[in-house]
Design a protein around this motif. Sequence first.
Motif, PDB file in Angstrom:
ATOM      1  N   SER A 518       0.580  -1.194  -0.032  1.00 30.68           N
ATOM      2  CA  SER A 518      -0.156  -0.054  -0.005  1.00 30.68           C
ATOM      3  C   SER A 518       0.945   1.300  -0.170  1.00 30.68           C
ATOM      4  N   THR A 519       2.074   1.101   0.141  1.00 25.27           N
ATOM      5  CA  THR A 519       2.996   2.460   0.122  1.00 25.27           C
ATOM      6  C   THR A 519       3.581   2.399  -1.245  1.00 25.27           C
ATOM      7  N   LEU A 520       3.413   1.826  -2.122  1.00 22.71           N
ATOM      8  CA  LEU A 520       3.906   1.831  -3.571  1.00 22.71           C
ATOM      9  C   LEU A 520       2.529   2.571  -4.241  1.00 22.71           C
ATOM     10  N   SER A 521       3.140   3.159  -5.477  1.00 15.22           N
ATOM     11  CA  SER A 521       2.121   3.618  -6.181  1.00 15.22           C
ATOM     12  C   SER A 521       1.518   2.655  -7.139  1.00 15.22           C
ATOM     13  N   ALA A 522       0.288   2.670  -7.517  1.00  9.89           N
ATOM     14  CA  ALA A 522      -0.383   1.761  -8.171  1.00  9.89           C
ATOM     15  C   ALA A 522       0.520   1.116  -9.549  1.00  9.89           C
ATOM     16  N   GLY A 523       1.174   2.176 -10.339  1.00 11.74           N
ATOM     17  CA  GLY A 523       2.035   1.467 -11.409  1.00 11.74           C
ATOM     18  C   GLY A 523       3.506   1.009 -10.770  1.00 11.74           C
ATOM     19  N   ALA A 548      -1.293  -1.385 -17.350  1.00  8.18           N
ATOM     20  CA  ALA A 548      -2.575  -0.500 -17.367  1.00  8.18           C
ATOM     21  C   ALA A 548      -2.187   0.843 -16.673  1.00  8.18           C
ATOM     22  N   HIS A 549      -1.491   0.782 -15.410  1.00  8.69           N
ATOM     23  CA  HIS A 549      -1.155   1.989 -14.743  1.00  8.69           C
ATOM     24  C   HIS A 549      -0.012   2.291 -15.006  1.00  8.69           C
ATOM     25  N   VAL A 550       0.576   2.024 -16.059  1.00  6.36           N
ATOM     26  CA  VAL A 550       2.129   2.367 -16.234  1.00  6.36           C
ATOM     27  C   VAL A 550       1.884   3.483 -17.611  1.00  6.36           C
TER      28      VAL A 550
ATOM     29  N   PHE B 115      -3.343   2.196   8.712  1.00  9.14           N
ATOM     30  CA  PHE B 115      -3.856   0.991   8.220  1.00  9.14           C
ATOM     31  C   PHE B 115      -2.569   0.522   7.046  1.00  9.14           C
ATOM     32  N   HIS B 116      -1.651   1.568   6.547  1.00 11.87           N
ATOM     33  CA  HIS B 116      -0.697   1.215   5.941  1.00 11.87           C
ATOM     34  C   HIS B 116       0.374   0.405   6.722  1.00 11.87           C
ATOM     35  N   ARG B 117       0.758   0.906   7.903  1.00 12.85           N
ATOM     36  CA  ARG B 117       1.580   0.154   8.980  1.00 12.85           C
ATOM     37  C   ARG B 117       1.339  -0.913   9.550  1.00 12.85           C
ATOM     38  N   GLY B 404       1.858  11.706 -16.064  1.00 12.92           N
ATOM     39  CA  GLY B 404       3.404  11.626 -15.669  1.00 12.92           C
ATOM     40  C   GLY B 404       3.737  10.170 -15.359  1.00 12.92           C
ATOM     41  N   PRO B 405       5.031  10.078 -15.324  1.00 14.95           N
ATOM     42  CA  PRO B 405       5.373   8.953 -15.137  1.00 14.95           C
ATOM     43  C   PRO B 405       5.002   7.994 -13.950  1.00 14.95           C
ATOM     44  N   VAL B 406       5.083   6.677 -13.872  1.00 20.07           N
ATOM     45  CA  VAL B 406       4.973   5.991 -12.519  1.00 20.07           C
ATOM     46  C   VAL B 406       5.626   6.679 -11.314  1.00 20.07           C
ATOM     47  N   GLY B 407       4.832   6.570 -10.016  1.00 17.85           N
ATOM     48  CA  GLY B 407       5.123   7.280  -9.053  1.00 17.85           C
ATOM     49  C   GLY B 407       5.776   8.476  -9.179  1.00 17.85           C
ATOM     50  N   SER B 408       5.189   9.292  -9.799  1.00 16.05           N
ATOM     51  CA  SER B 408       5.329  10.786  -9.855  1.00 16.05           C
ATOM     52  C   SER B 408       4.693  11.532  -8.868  1.00 16.05           C
ATOM     53  N   GLY B 409       3.852  11.277  -8.315  1.00 16.11           N
ATOM     54  CA  GLY B 409       3.261  11.923  -7.188  1.00 16.11           C
ATOM     55  C   GLY B 409       1.687  12.177  -7.582  1.00 16.11           C
ATOM     56  N   LYS B 410       1.099  11.706  -8.738  1.00 15.91           N
ATOM     57  CA  LYS B 410      -0.296  11.976  -9.092  1.00 15.91           C
ATOM     58  C   LYS B 410      -1.202  11.654  -7.764  1.00 15.91           C
ATOM     59  N   SER B 411      -1.187  10.483  -7.560  1.00 14.73           N
ATOM     60  CA  SER B 411      -2.031   9.962  -6.576  1.00 14.73           C
ATOM     61  C   SER B 411      -1.809  10.799  -5.340  1.00 14.73           C
ATOM     62  N   THR B 412      -0.585  10.728  -5.068  1.00  8.00           N
ATOM     63  CA  THR B 412      -0.518  11.429  -3.741  1.00  8.00           C
ATOM     64  C   THR B 412      -1.291  12.779  -3.603  1.00  8.00           C
ATOM     65  N   LEU B 420      -6.294  12.168   2.884  1.00 10.74           N
ATOM     66  CA  LEU B 420      -6.223  10.856   3.296  1.00 10.74           C
ATOM     67  C   LEU B 420      -4.744  11.031   4.126  1.00 10.74           C
ATOM     68  N   TYR B 421      -3.933  11.902   3.414  1.00  8.45           N
ATOM     69  CA  TYR B 421      -2.611  12.181   4.095  1.00  8.45           C
ATOM     70  C   TYR B 421      -2.900  13.608   4.462  1.00  8.45           C
ATOM     71  N   GLU B 422      -2.244  14.006   5.657  1.00  5.37           N
ATOM     72  CA  GLU B 422      -2.430  15.255   5.759  1.00  5.37           C
ATOM     73  C   GLU B 422      -1.397  16.267   5.431  1.00  5.37           C
TER      74      GLU B 422
HETATM   75  N1  LIG Z   1       1.726   5.684   1.751  1.00  6.99           N
HETATM   76  C1  LIG Z   1       2.889   6.015   1.141  1.00  6.99           C
HETATM   77  N2  LIG Z   1       3.977   5.926   2.146  1.00  6.99           N
HETATM   78  C2  LIG Z   1       5.081   5.947   1.662  1.00  6.99           C
HETATM   79  N3  LIG Z   1       5.446   6.325   0.326  1.00  6.99           N
HETATM   80  C3  LIG Z   1       4.540   6.338  -0.677  1.00  6.99           C
HETATM   81  C4  LIG Z   1       3.182   6.136  -0.060  1.00  6.99           C
HETATM   82  N4  LIG Z   1       2.291   6.037  -1.240  1.00  6.99           N
HETATM   83  C5  LIG Z   1       2.967   6.567  -2.237  1.00  6.99           C
HETATM   84  N5  LIG Z   1       4.208   6.582  -1.874  1.00  6.99           N
HETATM   85  C6  LIG Z   1       5.279   6.809  -2.722  1.00  6.99           C
HETATM   86  O1  LIG Z   1       5.159   8.069  -3.425  1.00  6.99           O
HETATM   87  C7  LIG Z   1       5.682   8.016  -4.668  1.00  6.99           C
HETATM   88  C8  LIG Z   1       4.439   8.611  -5.531  1.00  6.99           C
HETATM   89  O2  LIG Z   1       3.523   7.740  -5.448  1.00  6.99           O
HETATM   90  P1  LIG Z   1       1.993   7.984  -6.131  1.00  6.99           P
HETATM   91  O3  LIG Z   1       1.070   6.999  -5.667  1.00  6.99           O
HETATM   92  O4  LIG Z   1       1.508   9.595  -5.698  1.00  6.99           O
HETATM   93  O5  LIG Z   1       2.539   7.915  -7.623  1.00  6.99           O
HETATM   94  P2  LIG Z   1       1.762   8.166  -8.980  1.00  6.99           P
HETATM   95  O6  LIG Z   1       2.096   9.385  -9.450  1.00  6.99           O
HETATM   96  O7  LIG Z   1      -0.013   8.063  -8.579  1.00  6.99           O
HETATM   97  O8  LIG Z   1       2.140   6.838  -9.753  1.00  6.99           O
HETATM   98  P3  LIG Z   1       1.196   5.926 -10.526  1.00  6.99           P
HETATM   99  O9  LIG Z   1       1.188   6.320 -12.118  1.00  6.99           O
HETATM  100  O10 LIG Z   1       1.877   4.718 -10.428  1.00  6.99           O
HETATM  101  O11 LIG Z   1      -0.193   5.648  -9.865  1.00  6.99           O
HETATM  102  C9  LIG Z   1       5.932   6.747  -4.989  1.00  6.99           C
HETATM  103  O12 LIG Z   1       7.449   6.513  -5.200  1.00  6.99           O
HETATM  104  C10 LIG Z   1       5.334   5.868  -4.181  1.00  6.99           C
HETATM  105  O13 LIG Z   1       6.416   4.979  -3.689  1.00  6.99           O
END
Ligand SMILES: Nc1ncnc2c1ncn2[C@@H]1O[C@H](COP(=O)(O)OP(=O)(O)OP(=O)(O)O)[C@@H](O)[C@H]1O
Lengths: 620, 620
Positions: A518-523, A548-550, B115-117, B404-412, B420-422
Motif C-alpha cells: 500500500s505504500t507503492l504507487s499503483a504503477g 495499465a497503470h504504467v 492501516f498502511h503500517r 506523468g511517469p509511474v510514481g511521480s506523485g499524481k495519486s499523492t 487521506l494524508y495530512e
Molecule cells: N503511503 C505511502 N507511504 C510512503 N510512500 C508512498 C506512499 N504512497 C506512495 N508513496 C510513494 O510516493 C511516490 C508517489 O506515489 P503516487 O502513488 O503518488 O504515484 P503516482 O504518480 O500516482 O503513480 P502511478 O502512476 O503509478 O499511480 C512513489 O514513489 C510511492 O512509492
Amino acid sequence: MSGYAEDDEILGQAYDRRLMRRLWRFVRPYRRTVFLALAALAAAQASFLALPFILGCVIDLLQGAFSLSDLTWLPEGVRAACDGLAPAHQLALLVTAYGALVLVCLAASALQSFLTGQMGAEVVRDVRRELFAHIQRLPMSTFDRTPVGRWITRLTNDVVAISELFTTGIVVAFGDLLLLAGIVVVLMVVHWKLALVSLATIPLLAWLTWVFRQQARAAFRRVRMFLARINAYLQESVSGTAVTLLFARQDENSRRFMALVDDHFGACVGSIRIHATYMSLVTVLTGASLTAALGYGGWLVVSGALALGQLVAFLWYLGHFVQPVQDLSDKYNIFQAAMASAERIFKILDTPKEKEPAAEEPGTWDWGLGTESGAESRNRGAAIEFRNVTFAYDADPVLRDVSFSIAPGERIAVVGSTGSGKTTLVNLLCRFYDVQEGRILMGGIDISRAPRAYARSRVALVLQEPLIFSGDAYANIRLGEEGIGEAAAEEAARRVRADSFLGDLPQGFRTVLPERGSTLSAGQRQLVTYARALAFDRPVLILDEATAHVDPETEALIQEGLDTLMKGRTTIIIAHRLATLAQADRILVMDRGRLAEVGTHQELIARGGIYARMHAYQYA
Amino acid sequence: MTPYRRIRGFLIRHRGAYALGILALLVTDLAGIYATYVKTDILARLERLLGVGGADPGVRWKLAVLCAVFFGAMLLHAAGRYGWRIFFLTASHRIARDLRMTLYGKLGRLPLPFFHRTPTGDIMSRGTNDLDAIRMMLGPGVLVAVDTIFYLAVVPPLLYVTSPHLSLWIFMMLPVFYVVVRHFQGRVESRWTEVQAQLSVLSVRVQENTAGVRVVKAYGQEEAECRGFDRLLDDTFDKQVALNRVQSVFNPLLVALARSGIAIILGFGGMLFFQGRIGFAELVRFLFFLDLLVWPMMGLGHAIALFQQGAVSLRRLNQILNEEEEERASSAEYKPANDLPALRAITPTGAARQAGEPRTTSHEKNPVSIEFRHLTFAYPGARWPVLSGVSVSLPPHSIMAFVGPVGSGKSTLAHLVARLYEPPRGTVFVGGRDVCDIPLQELRRAVGFVPQNPFLFSDTVRENIAFFDPAGIPHSDVVWAAHAAQFAEEVERLPKQYEQMLGERGVNLSGGQRQRATIARALLVRPQILILDDCLASVDLETEHRILKELHPLLKQTTCLWVTHRVLSTRTADLIVVLEAGRVVEQGSFETLARSGGIFAQMVRRQMAEQKGDAHERVR
Ligand SMILES: Nc1ncnc2c1ncn2[C@@H]1O[C@H](COP(=O)(O)OP(=O)(O)OP(=O)(O)O)[C@@H](O)[C@H]1O
Ligand SMILES: Nc1ncnc2c1ncn2[C@@H]1O[C@H](COP(=O)(O)OP(=O)(O)OP(=O)(O)O)[C@@H](O)[C@H]1O
Ligand SMILES: [Mg+2]
Ligand SMILES: [Mg+2]
C-alpha cells in the motif's frame, strides 16, 4: 457483507460420535501422552479419594471407634504392630499419610496438567497445519465465495475452541468421570442402601444433560456463526478503510457492525442462559442427593446401623461428588462449543480439493520434465490451444465456443471490451477454474487431465490486480522459490524499470513493503508483479493488463528491453491501449465471450470490424 | 498507566449488573455456608444422640426439619447460582460488545497511514482473540475473583469463631500463599504476552495467504506457504508450551497448600481433642469449613491467570485505542469562514428528484476551486519528498488532467486534496480555504473520489453504488449513475441485477466492471470536486470514450482532478499538468503541450506513432 459469500449457515445435525472419531485422529499420535496424563490423573484422583477416607478414620479414631488394626487390608505384621499403639501415635501416622497423599496429588495433577497442555498445543499445531495445507489446495471458486475473515476465524478461534476440549475438556472430564465412578464405588462400599437412596437423582441428571445438549449446541452454533460474520465484516472494513474514509461512511458502517455485534451478543446471552439454567438445576439435584443422605443417613445413625464417622466420610464423599458433577457440566459446555467449532473445521476439510487426476492415471500420459531435455519440454508446453471452450462461473456462460491456437514463441494480444472474458481466458489457462465444455491443450496435452502443476508450472502470470505481500522486494519477486537468487530478482526488477524506485526506498530492496504494497504507487505495484513474472523463467508469459497503470514512456522502455528476453517464449498480452498491442504477432478480439476476430494489426484494420472501430476511437 | 483505566467506564456503566451479580453470589455463598453449617449441626446433634439412643420419635422429626432447612438452603444456593451466572457473564458480554464497538468506531477515525503500517490480521487478532481474553477477565475472572475474595473474607472469621486456637495455624500459612502467588503472576504475564502476539502473527499470515491466493496458486507456491506457516506454528507451539509449563504447576500448588492446612488441623486438632481442649463438634465443623477453602483456592489460581491475561490483552487493545485520530486540527482550530461558500451544496428536496433524473442538476451544483500552493510533501519515513513545490490552480468547472511517469506523485496529490494524508498547512486550498481547516466530514462529503484501486465490498451491486448513503439514495439514482458510468448494461445482464451479491473486493466482476462501479459510486456523492485517479485504465477505449462523453457535462459541473496514463484521452481536459518526480514540469492545453516538443509531446508521439503500426513494423 455476506451473501455472495455463501452464507455461514447454521449447520445441520452433526453427530458427536463421528466428530469425536475424526478429532481422535488428531489425538492419536499423542495417545501415549494421553495415557500418561490419564495415569497421572488417576493417581491424583486416587490420592484425592483417599483423603476423606483418612479423615473419616481420624474422626472415628477420636471417637474411640477406630484403630489402625481394624484395617483388614493392611498386612498382618503392620496390623499387629499398630495394635498396641497409642491413639496419639496412630493419629500421627494417619496425618503423615494424609500429608503424603496431598503431595502425591500435587505432583500427579501438575504432571497431568502439563501433559494435557502439551498435548493440546500439539493438537492445535497439527490441526492448524492440516487445515492450512488443505486450504492451499481448495479450488478458486471456494475462495471467491469465502471472506478472508472467515479463514482467519477458522484457523485461530475455532482451532482454539477445539484445543480447549483437549486441554481442559476431555482429560479432565475423564478424570471427573473416574472420580465419580470411584466415589460411587466407595459410597456403595460404605453403605449401599444409603448410596442408592442418595444417588437416586442420577437418572434425572442424565435426562437433564441430554436435553441440555441439544439446546447448548444450537446456541453455540449461533455464537460461532455470528463471530465469523463479525470477523469477516471487521476484516473487510479494515481492508476497505480508504473507501470508507473517502465516503465518510463510518457511521453507517458502525450501525451495520452494531447489528452483527448485537446478534452475536444475543446468541451469547442465549447460551449463557441455557447453561445457567442447567447448572442451577444440577445444583438442585445434588442438593436433593445431599439432603437424602443426611436424612436417611442420620436416621441410620440414630438407629445404630451406621457409625457417625462413616456418615461423615459418606457426606464428605458425596460432597465431592457434587463438585465433579458441576464441573462436568461446565466441561460439557466446552465440549459443545468445541463440537460447534469442529463442525466448521471439518466442513473445510471436507470441501474437496482441486481435482487432480487419479493416482493411477499419471502413467497414461507423460509430462515429466525430467524425461525430456529442458528446451524440448519448454517448447512443448509453450504451444497452446483452446478447442471449443465454453465456460460459466455461475449459470450464464462467460465464454462460448472459443477456439484458437498459439504456436510456441508466438506473441498474441487479446483485446476486447471490458467484461468480454479476457481475464477468464487466463483463469482457465492457469486452471483456476475448469472448463465445462471443450478442451484446453498445452503442448498437446489436455491440461484438465494433467495435474494442475502441469499448466501452472509453465505459466508466469501478471494478474490484472497486482498482489503484493508484506515482505521485502526480493520476497515479492521470487516468492518462496529458492531457485531464484537475489541477483536474478534484481535483474528482473531492472528489466521492468522497477529497480529505480525500489532502490530509492529507505532500505532499498530490503525495505519491507506493507500488506498489498500500500505504500507503492499503483504503477509501481504493477511493475513489481511484472518483475515477478520475469523472474520465474517460464515458457508462457501472460500479461493481464500488466501495464495499465504504467505511463507510455516507461512501457516503451520496458518493451525495448524485453524483446530479447521474449524470444522463444509464448506471450499473451491483454491490453486496451493499442500501443501495447502493437508488438503482437496476432491479435485476438473478444466480444461478449466469443472470439470475434483474429489477425494481424493490418489485417484487422483492413477488415473494418470491431478492432478497426476501437482503433478509430483513439483519434476521435 | 494501568491498562484497566480503559474499562473503568464500562464497568461503571454496567455496575448495576455487577452489583446484582455480587448480590447473587453472596446469596449463593451464604446459602452454601449455611447449608454446611446445618450439615455440621446435624452431625453434632447425632453425636450427642449417640449416647442417648435413637428411640425417641421426636428426634426423627427434628432430623426431618433440619434436612428440610438444608434442602431449602441448597435451593437458595441454586437460585443464586443462576443469578450470578446470568448477571456476571451477561455483563461481560455487554462490555465486550461495547469494546468491540469502541474499537470499530476508533478504526473508523484512524488515519490511513495507520492501516498502511498495521497488518489487517493483527487488527483482527486484537479485535477477536484479545477481546475474548478481556471478556474472560470481566466475566468468569471477576466472578471467580469475587467468589474467592468472599470465601477468603468469610471463612477465616468463621474458622476463628469456631476455634481461635486452630485458626491460628491456618493464618500462619498466609505468607506462603502470598509468595507463591506473586511468583507466578509475573511469569504468566510475560508468557501470555508472547502467546497473544504470536496469534496476531498467525492471523496476519492467514490473511495474506488467502487474500493472495491467486498468486500462490499461479506460481505454485502452496508448498512454500505451508512451510512458512509450519515454522510459525512451531514458534506458536513453543510459546504455548512455555506458558503451559507455568500454569500447570500453579493451580495444583495452591490446592495442595489448602489441603495441607487440613492435614495440619487433623494433626493438631486431634492432639487437642485427645487433651480434651477442644470438642468433637468444634473440630468437625472446623474441618468442614476449612474444606470450603479448597475450591476457592483453585478459583484463585484461575482468577489470577484470567486477570493477567486480560491485562495483557487490554494493553494490546489499548495500543490501537490510543492511536492518534485523523481529525485533529478541525475541532480545535476550525474557524467558520462566513465569507466563503459552504462546501456542501444544498441538498435537493425529495420532490425535486424524478426517476431517471439524478438529483445533481446544474443549479444545485456549487463547484469550488482547488489550489496547490508551493506544495512540498514527504511521506513519513521517506528519504525525500514525493512532491516538491507544486503550484497548480484548478478553477471551478474545470477539468484538469494530471499525467506523468509511474510514481511521480499524481495519486499523492489527489490523496492530499481529500486529506487521506495530512498536507502541510497553507499548501492545499479548497474553495479558498486551507483543507486543514475544513472538517473532514464536510470535506469528504464534497469530494467524489474514484481511487486507483477499485475496492468494492461484498455486498449487493446496489449497496456498492449507493455506498455514500444507502438509505437515502433512491434506486433511480443508482440506475442513473450506473448508466453514466456505462455499467448499467452489464449490471442488467447479471442474474439478480442490482441485487447481485459481489464477492470480497468484487471478485466476481471483471477489472473494468469494478472500475466503472467505483465511478458510479463517486457520482452519487453529487460531488463538488470529482477526483478520477486513473480509473479507466482497465476499460477499453470505446467504453472509455463513451464514459468521457457521457460524463463531460457532469464533470464540467464539478471541479475535476483527473489522473490518467492515456495521454490521447486528455484532449477533453481544460488544462494538462505534467508531473515528473514530484515537480510540475509542463502545464497547458493539449494543443499547446502537444506542439511544444516537451515531455508531453513525446508521450503523445509515443502513443500515436505506435498505434499507427510503425512500432509494430519496427518490432517485426
Ligand atoms: N503511503 C505511502 N507511504 C510512503 N510512500 C508512498 C506512499 N504512497 C506512495 N508513496 C510513494 O510516493 C511516490 C508517489 O506515489 P503516487 O502513488 O503518488 O504515484 P503516482 O504518480 O500516482 O503513480 P502511478 O502512476 O503509478 O499511480 C512513489 O514513489 C510511492 O512509492
Ligand atoms: N469469479 C467470477 N465469478 C463470477 N463471475 C465472474 C467472475 N470473474 C468474472 N466474472 C464475470 O465474467 C465476465 C467476464 O469477466 P472477465 O474478467 O473475463 O472480463 P475481462 O474481459 O477481463 O474484462 P476487463 O477488461 O474489464 O478486465 C464478467 O461479466 C464478469 O462479471
Ligand atoms: Mg480482465
Ligand atoms: Mg497513482
